[in-house]
Design a protein around this motif. Structure first.
Motif: not given
Length: 372
Positions: A266-279
């Motif tokens: 679950a933590k990994d899922f969030i970290q993959k989404l909350l990244v600055k670069n939209p790409e």
């Protein structure tokens, strides 16, 4: 700043297709009993429960003024109706039943979601906290509704717990995405840039006035997941400037204390989404392939058969192609129910708690001091 103000007030991104839904001019009150209590109130109107006189069926009536602040807003309301028609095949986007027009208002009669907002599940003192498996199911359903939007090149731009309802609370029902007042269509011929949304949920590209893509909605999925799992808002600061700084620096608390009872996937899922670069954010389809959402009883309704659905390294070229060459598999009318903007009585909440809803409705509200 004048350029940004003028562009933000434009109607770019609104659907201009002819509507399939008949807009009735009959007296709405001849057919429905409108209850006085508000279900929600937002920048575009107010939502109340109503009862059909002929069937006693419960609905939600979203009443929107055709003129606001001296400006004609009818095109924006028709845009919202068009989106509900376009996405009617999705069970996770609220269903549109009827539309009425009066001299001053347009009333959308929408599916009634008795379970209320999932915001209520993000409150730390809730007596009955839902488990991680239930949260994963809700996130899956939000993503499935989002796929329907993105396949039609529509970005929601205001995904938040107040705009995601439940069909029931006991037992925990299914997700219904609502409020498409800020949604826009991404055109292949031009870039979409808007300063709009709710402050705690603004993606970095909106703060930077960079082009908006479907990846902007994915950022919000990360925030919603964080809130449901931790009962905290990842970027909320003591004031707007602190919140903007937290977003621009991706200042998120991933400490062992905060995630003590939360699984690593679950933590990994969030970290993959909350990244600055939209790409670098995964698509909605790729999100469904993450291990956190594929555990246990979950069944992939949108599992790709022709590709490997890579989650870790989403292909931005593929994302751009999808946005330009959309497969409209959701050709119908699903409706938006509420302009949910429930502002707590005490809006001066502390950092990392909930300070909803500070929506950027007007460009002059936008502060650029901490935009990187």
């Amino acid at each position: 700043m004048s350029r940004r103000r003028s562009e933000s007030r434009s109607l770019s991104g609104l659907l201009s297709t002819s509507l399939q839904t008949q807009i009735r001019t009959d007296n709405f009150h001849n057919f429905y009993v409108l209850e006085p209590e508000e279900l929600g109130r937002g920048r575009c109107g107010v939502v109340r429960k109503c009862i059909a006189k002929s069937t006693n069926q419960e609905y939600a009536a979203k009443c929107m003024k055709k003129r606001r602040r001296g400006q004609d807003c009818k095109a924006e309301i028709l845009h919202e109706i068009a989106i509900l028609e376009l996405t009617k095949s999705s069970p996770h986007i609220i269903n549109l039943h009827e539309v009425y027009e009066t001299a001053n208002e347009i009333i959308l009669v929408l599916e009634y979601a008795a379970g209320g907002e999932i915001f209520n599940l993000c409150v730390s003192d809730l007596d009955e906290r839902i488990g991680e498996s239930d949260i994963a199911r809700l996130i899956r359903q939000i993503l499935e509704g989002l796929i329907c939007l993105h396949e039609n090149n529509i970005v929601h731009l205001d995904l938040k717990p107040q705009n995601i309802l439940l069909s029931s609370l006991h037992p925990l029902g299914d997700v219904k995405i609502v409020d498409f007042g800020m949604s826009r269509k991404i055109e292949s011929a031009s870039e979409l840039r808007h300063i709009m949304g709710t402050i705690d949920y603004l993606a970095p590209e909106i703060l930077n006035y960079d082009p908006i893509t479907t990846a902007t909605d994915i950022w919000n999925i990360g925030i919603i997941s964080y809130m449901l799992l931790t009962q905290e808002s990842p970027f909320a600061g003591a004031d707007k400037q602190e919140t903007f700084l937290n977003i621009s620096q991706i200042n998120v608390d991933y400490s062992d204390e905060t995630f003590a009872s939360i699984s690593q996937p679950a933590k990994d899922f969030i970290q993959k989404l909350l990244v600055k670069n939209p790409e670098e954010r995964p698509t909605a389809e790729a999100c469904l392939c993450h291990s956190w959402l594929q555990q246990g009883e979950f069944i992939l309704l949108y599992s790709p058969e022709e590709n490997s659905c890579p989650f870790l390294v989403p292909d931005h070229t593929a994302r751009s192609s999808e946005e330009k060459n959309t497969k409209s598999i959701c050709n119908g009318t699903c409706s938006d129910r509420e302009d949910k903007e429930n502002i707590p009585e005490d809006s001066s909440t502390v950092s990392k708690r909930f300070r909803f809803d500070d929506s950027l409705q007007h460009p002059q509200d936008f502060v650029t001091d901490f935009v990187c």
